[in-house]
Design an enzyme around this catalytic site. Structure first.
Site, PDB file in Angstrom:
ATOM      1  N   THR A 122      35.218 -72.354  21.442  1.00  0.00           N
ATOM      2  CA  THR A 122      35.144 -72.971  20.118  1.00  0.00           C
ATOM      3  C   THR A 122      36.391 -73.789  19.803  1.00  0.00           C
ATOM      4  OG1 THR A 122      35.249 -72.409  17.748  1.00  0.00           O
ATOM      5  CG2 THR A 122      36.014 -70.730  19.257  1.00  0.00           C
ATOM      6  N   TYR A 146      38.771 -64.442  15.313  1.00  0.00           N
ATOM      7  CA  TYR A 146      37.654 -65.058  16.037  1.00  0.00           C
ATOM      8  C   TYR A 146      38.177 -66.044  17.087  1.00  0.00           C
ATOM      9  CZ  TYR A 146      33.952 -68.395  17.017  1.00  0.00           C
ATOM     10  OH  TYR A 146      33.093 -69.240  17.668  1.00  0.00           O
TER      11      TYR A 146
END
Ligand code: UDP
Length: 338
Positions: A122, A146
């Site tokens: 990501t 995350y």
């Protein structure tokens, strides 16, 4: 032991938003996607393109038995926890699933003879950056668990590749949005936090839309993101299978368009596509939002993988997001020519 089939691919998280799109595109290209999912977030009715193995991604033995049964030549690893806010509240869960799951899969791949692992990473690995475009040389400094869990998983895979004959492809996704153009698969609207589904709901349900932050240092004061159509994201994965990485090597790509849209520009797109005016309410900034994140080095992704996005325009993404909403809500589909 049966030999691997070049046309079989293990897809962890294959019942989820991006994984299911990949399964669909793999099947359309003559592959058999083996969906491995525990349905903690995926949908059972999205498993329709190949066999299903139900299991937890941290369960290396279960993964190994799936590999022994289907003999895939490659694995795509989508199964993960993906909510930034939740990751701040539940960091151990994020490290457990995102790092632990990656280690379990890597182990099962090595033991099961899989030679190519494609990892969903990501743009959140970059964290806050002042670079206009985020290139692969931009230092990765995640600002939440995350992003850190994905970066740690990337680093582990790099070490792992170097010590084995497995090749690793890492895709750092920018803002995956929209739905497949047939409107067969898409995001769960309930509890959606992302911009495009929230706008779709506001327009369709005649509710106000909240902009989080209008005082950013951007031309119109709202955040800028690089929105990539989820179907184009899926096609980058299939392209990576066609251009395999050398065994023992890792290659990393940004997957975005290389062009940013502000929140206000996405709102304008929604108004163009639907022909309706939205009621906008300006709210304070949302915690953790970077002002601007636009993919750099996208030319490298295109050239190396011989890939190019079919739907680079925000209106296409928005249109397909609406198409999916209307399928879910059993309304007629939206006009396709914009
Ligand atoms: N955003 C917004 N209102 C919403 C949802 C999102 O203004 O209801 C903004 C958000 O603050 C960010 C941009 O839209 O600036 C993209 O947010 P999204 O959650 O889609 O992606 P991410 O935060 O992962 O980049």
């Amino acid at each position: 032991m049966a030999t691997s089939s070049d046309k079989t691919v293990l897809v962890t998280g294959g019942a989820g938003y991006i994984g299911s799109q990949c399964c669909k595109l793999l099947a359309a290209n003559g592959y058999t996607p083996v969906c491995y999912d525990d349905f903690s977030n995926g949908r059972r009715d999205f498993v329709r393109f190949g066999p299903l193995v139900e299991g937890d991604v941290r369960d290396a033995e279960r993964l190994r038995s799936a590999i022994d049964e289907y003999r895939p030549a490659a694995a795509m690893h989508f199964a993960a926890k993906i909510e930034v806010e939740e990751s701040v509240r539940e960091p151990l869960l994020y490290y457990d699933v995102n790092v632990g799951g990656t280690i379990a899969l890597a182990k099962a791949c090595r033991e099961g003879g899989i030679r190519h692992l494609i990892f969903s990473s990501t743009a959140a690995v970059y964290g806050e950056t002042t670079d206009h475009q985020v290139g692969l040389t931009t230092p990765a400094k995640p600002i939440n668990p995350y992003g850190q869990s994905k970066l740690t998983a990337e680093q582990i895979l790099g070490d792992y590749a170097a010590s084995t004959d497995v090749g690793v492809t890492i895709f750092r996704y920018f803002n995956a949005s929209g739905a497949d153009p047939d409107g067969e698969l898409g995001i769960k609207f309930r509890h959606a936090t992302h911009l495009v589904p929230r706008l779709v709901m506001a327009a369709e349900e005649k509710k106000p839309f909240f902009i989080f932050g209008t005082d950013y240092p951007t031309p119109d004061g709202t955040c800028i993101r690089d929105y990539i159509h989820v179907w184009d994201l899926a096609s980058a994965h299939v392209a990576a299978l066609d251009k395999p990485v050398n065994h023992g090597h890792t290659r990393t790509y940004n997957v975005g368009i290389g062009r940013g849209y502000s929140v206000r520009e996405v709102i304008e797109s929604v108004e163009r596509v639907t022909g309706t005016k939205l009621e906008i309410i300006e709210k304070p900034r949302r915690a953790g939002d970077a002002a601007s994140l636009i993919a750099g080095d996208t030319e490298k992704t295109r050239t190396d993988l011989d890939w190019s996005p079919l739907y680079p325009k925000i209106d296409d993404i928005v249109r397909d997001g609406f198409g999916w909403y209307r399928v879910v809500n059993r309304k007629c589909s939206i006009a396709t020519s914009i």
